[in-house]
Design a protein around this motif. Structure first.
Motif, PDB file in Angstrom:
ATOM      1  N   VAL A  38      37.656  25.322  32.823  1.00 38.81           N
ATOM      2  CA  VAL A  38      38.964  25.434  33.385  1.00 38.81           C
ATOM      3  C   VAL A  38      39.058  24.966  34.798  1.00 38.81           C
ATOM      4  N   GLN A  39      37.932  24.926  35.496  1.00 36.62           N
ATOM      5  CA  GLN A  39      37.994  24.497  36.881  1.00 36.62           C
ATOM      6  C   GLN A  39      38.492  23.064  36.968  1.00 36.62           C
ATOM      7  N   LYS A  40      38.146  22.243  36.002  1.00 33.60           N
ATOM      8  CA  LYS A  40      38.623  20.874  35.999  1.00 33.60           C
ATOM      9  C   LYS A  40      40.141  20.884  35.907  1.00 33.60           C
ATOM     10  N   ARG A  41      40.647  21.753  35.039  1.00 34.63           N
ATOM     11  CA  ARG A  41      42.090  21.896  34.909  1.00 34.63           C
ATOM     12  C   ARG A  41      42.699  22.368  36.211  1.00 34.63           C
ATOM     13  N   ILE A  42      42.015  23.314  36.868  1.00 34.81           N
ATOM     14  CA  ILE A  42      42.537  23.851  38.122  1.00 34.81           C
ATOM     15  C   ILE A  42      42.554  22.793  39.215  1.00 34.81           C
ATOM     16  N   ILE A  90      30.762  17.100  40.485  1.00 37.09           N
ATOM     17  CA  ILE A  90      31.262  18.345  41.066  1.00 37.09           C
ATOM     18  C   ILE A  90      32.237  19.075  40.145  1.00 37.09           C
ATOM     19  N   PRO A  91      33.192  18.378  39.507  1.00 36.31           N
ATOM     20  CA  PRO A  91      34.092  19.099  38.589  1.00 36.31           C
ATOM     21  C   PRO A  91      33.332  19.828  37.479  1.00 36.31           C
ATOM     22  N   LYS A  92      32.279  19.193  36.980  1.00 34.63           N
ATOM     23  CA  LYS A  92      31.497  19.824  35.920  1.00 34.63           C
ATOM     24  C   LYS A  92      30.814  21.080  36.437  1.00 34.63           C
ATOM     25  N   TYR A  93      30.216  21.015  37.642  1.00 40.39           N
ATOM     26  CA  TYR A  93      29.571  22.189  38.214  1.00 40.39           C
ATOM     27  C   TYR A  93      30.590  23.310  38.432  1.00 40.39           C
ATOM     28  N   LYS A  94      31.756  22.938  38.907  1.00 39.69           N
ATOM     29  CA  LYS A  94      32.795  23.939  39.146  1.00 39.69           C
ATOM     30  C   LYS A  94      33.244  24.586  37.836  1.00 39.69           C
ATOM     31  N   GLN A  95      33.349  23.779  36.797  1.00 41.51           N
ATOM     32  CA  GLN A  95      33.708  24.310  35.493  1.00 41.51           C
ATOM     33  C   GLN A  95      32.646  25.307  35.019  1.00 41.51           C
TER      34      GLN A  95
END
Length: 257
Positions: A38-42, A90-95
């Motif tokens: 969801v972080q990617k969505r965010i 980074i988006p993947k790590y955040k997710q």
């Protein structure tokens, strides 16, 4: 250096260390294994509108986790990755971090219920004792210890709270499973010895079975404990009554619907 963020963040937790350095290493692996889908969505959504900190992410057995609470959990973890992985990663790590933080919340909520049922408590003195032990082992001052935490975005009061969770969990495990831990049999010890001879060979000299036996026994007991704890956590997750506001947050989390 990374600091242990939560005993369960780590999923675990099955190999809790008494050293600040070891705790640190576990926290990073927890961080790197965490915020997923969801972080990617965010990240995309924040370009369009701000996220409501009061928005409910999920409810576990009646206990709510809001976006604001989740952001607070993730803040020090996100600080760890800034500038380290390739930008496109980074988006993947955040997710991943978001996903693990959510799973951590589910597990901690279930553990809290178990601890209350068993009347398990941890005093401030016990927390002080464990933190002072870490400081002593690292041979640093209390001020330096707090400085390291601050440098990594960890509030000292939050660290104390995380340590309290760790100690509560250790007490729960003792209450729940101390009777289930069995002494390894001679056959199990000999099997381990024969299958791991490299561990008992130094400078081409093989340590005899009799001399290695006392070293093998705690290894087998710890392995047994780790499996028991892992199974226990998985059962707790599956029993949790979880309602997600967004099904994307369920990504990679094995629980009953």
């Amino acid at each position: 250096m990374r600091v242990f963020n939560s005993i369960i963040a780590i999923l675990f937790i099955v190999n809790l260390s008494n050293t600040f350095a070891a705790d640190a290493e576990k926290n990073i692996s927890a961080s790197k294994t965490t915020v997923v889908h969801v972080q990617k969505r965010i990240v995309v959504e924040t370009k369009e509108h701000a996220i409501d900190p009061n928005a409910v992410v999920l409810i576990v057995n009646g206990k709510k986790l809001t976006e604001g609470q989740l952001a607070k959990i993730l803040a020090p973890r996100l600080k760890q990755i800034n500038g380290k992985p390739a930008e496109d990663m980074i988006p993947k790590y955040k997710q991943q971090m978001r996903s693990q933080a959510i799973e951590q919340f589910i597990i901690e909520t279930m553990l809290e219920e178990k601890e209350r049922a068993q009347n398990i408590t941890v005093s401030e003195e016990e927390v002080d004792l464990q933190i002072n032990k870490q400081i002593t082992q690292q041979k640093i001052s209390e001020e330096k210890f707090k400085s390291v935490l601050k440098d990594h975005g960890i509030d000292y009061s939050q660290y104390r709270e995380d340590m309290k969770k760790r100690l509560m969990f250790e007490k729960l495990i003792e209450v729940e499973f101390i009777s289930k831990i069995k002494q390894p049999t001679n056959k199990e010890i000999k099997t381990y010895y024969s299958e791991n001879m490299q561990q008992f060979t130094k400078d081409s000299v093989v340590i005899s079975y009799e001399n290695a036996k006392d070293e093998i026994i705690p290894l087998l007991i710890n392995k047994q404990k780790e499996q028991i704890v892992a199974d226990y956590i998985n059962k707790l997750k599956k029993k949790a009554k979880v309602k997600f506001s967004n099904e994307a947050d369920r990504f990679g989390i094995i629980i009953s619907k």
